[in-house]
Design an enzyme around this catalytic site. Sequence first.
Site, PDB file in Angstrom:
ATOM      1  N   SER A  84       0.694  -1.269  -0.019  1.00 34.58           N
ATOM      2  CA  SER A  84      -0.218   0.001  -0.020  1.00 34.58           C
ATOM      3  C   SER A  84       0.843   1.318   0.120  1.00 34.58           C
ATOM      4  O   SER A  84       0.324   2.409   0.003  1.00 34.58           O
ATOM      5  CB  SER A  84      -1.060   0.089   1.129  1.00 34.58           C
ATOM      6  OG  SER A  84      -0.292  -0.368   2.378  1.00 34.58           O
ATOM      7  N   THR A 203      -2.016   3.631   4.409  1.00 33.39           N
ATOM      8  CA  THR A 203      -0.944   4.628   3.953  1.00 33.39           C
ATOM      9  C   THR A 203       0.217   4.677   5.355  1.00 33.39           C
ATOM     10  O   THR A 203      -0.515   4.469   6.324  1.00 33.39           O
ATOM     11  CB  THR A 203      -1.599   6.019   3.945  1.00 33.39           C
ATOM     12  OG1 THR A 203      -2.398   5.835   2.707  1.00 33.39           O
ATOM     13  CG2 THR A 203      -0.847   7.059   3.798  1.00 33.39           C
ATOM     14  N   ARG A 231      -6.568   9.209  -9.885  1.00 38.20           N
ATOM     15  CA  ARG A 231      -7.137   9.524  -8.694  1.00 38.20           C
ATOM     16  C   ARG A 231      -6.154   9.987  -7.692  1.00 38.20           C
ATOM     17  O   ARG A 231      -5.183   9.422  -7.703  1.00 38.20           O
ATOM     18  CB  ARG A 231      -7.660   8.310  -8.301  1.00 38.20           C
ATOM     19  CG  ARG A 231      -8.784   8.452  -6.893  1.00 38.20           C
ATOM     20  CD  ARG A 231      -7.808   7.984  -6.041  1.00 38.20           C
ATOM     21  NE  ARG A 231      -8.588   7.781  -4.485  1.00 38.20           N
ATOM     22  CZ  ARG A 231      -7.931   7.658  -3.558  1.00 38.20           C
ATOM     23  NH1 ARG A 231      -6.829   7.410  -3.184  1.00 38.20           N
ATOM     24  NH2 ARG A 231      -8.603   7.948  -2.145  1.00 38.20           N
ATOM     25  N   GLY A 255      -6.864   5.790   5.453  1.00 37.71           N
ATOM     26  CA  GLY A 255      -8.004   5.239   5.122  1.00 37.71           C
ATOM     27  C   GLY A 255      -8.626   5.871   3.962  1.00 37.71           C
ATOM     28  O   GLY A 255      -7.829   6.356   3.162  1.00 37.71           O
TER      29      GLY A 255
END
Length: 342
Positions: A84, A203, A231, A255
């Site tokens: 991530s 993150t 995005r 989140g």
Amino acid sequence: MSTRRNFLQTSFLGSLGLFTGKKMMAQSEEVYPTVKNEPIVLSTWDFGKAANAEAWTILGKGGRALDAVEAGVKIPEADASNQSVGYGGLPDRDGRVTLDSCIMDENYNCGSVMCLENIMHPVSVARLVMEKTPHVVLVGEGAFQFALDNGFKKENLLTPESEKVWKEWLKTSKYEPVMNIENKLHKPAGGGVMPGGPDNHDTIGMIAMDASGNCSGACTTSGMAFKMRGRVGDSPIIGAGLYVDNEIGAATSTGVGEEVIKIVGSHLVVELMRQGLAPEAACKKAVERIIKRNPAKAKTVQVGFIALNKKGQYGAYALQKGFTYAVKSGKEEKIIPAKSIY
Ligand code: SD4
């Protein structure tokens, strides 16, 4: 023109605010963790522990918080098993790993890159945007060119493991940012199909205070897995994913970025601390703002905030269970499960 009555009302309300503010501070000092007059670093999620350890190699020697947060978040950026952040991050729906990152120092200086591809350490590019350009944000191709011009190497960031997960995802191509669920955090790389509770949004946000009492922060991510091309989430947006005000402290988020952007989350947390709330209480209020805006949606997504104030008090709050954060100071090194609304 202000009347005497207005003046009296204002003074009364002002002192009431002061009183409640003081009362909250007094309570918070008893109840909330505090590490006074010492460097401290906090990061989102349990992988923040390794990042904090790296940041500590600078903070522990009296180094600058800005240097510490940059060095710290570079650890997950370069970790292929972290799907991530940075290298090994899950790609967008077209199979491209696009990175978002920002950094902010103790003087409101900040830099950010958005939708940056093929560069291992976007946080360092963000720092250069802050230090070498008259701008705050560079995006996409411009950010990439700026990175190359400053000596960064072009690298493929899509690992075979992440490519495999993406190809599996293509079979359904359903974009569903599912909340992080306890016990399903941080699956190992190459974990195959995103399972029922995929953690497709983790993150690293890191905030720190150094021995001089100066705060800085950094936030870096590959964003939501399988997002639309182009995005950008909250993470590289100053005020949303990260905010530092050296008079007050710092906050960062993790989140579903869309929810954080809509309430300018990290800035909100810092402003709530300015009003006298302790870090945990400020994070909780920000999370409640997300619920107030859209209660039904809030039940289905994860957002977590962490915050630190100038007294060394820190705290966190999340919408859902399962959000953890890591803390390191001269006295403690631990991973703490954040409280949550649901
Ligand atoms: C985003 N906030 O791109 C990021 C993702 C994230 O934990 O934080 N994941 O919306």
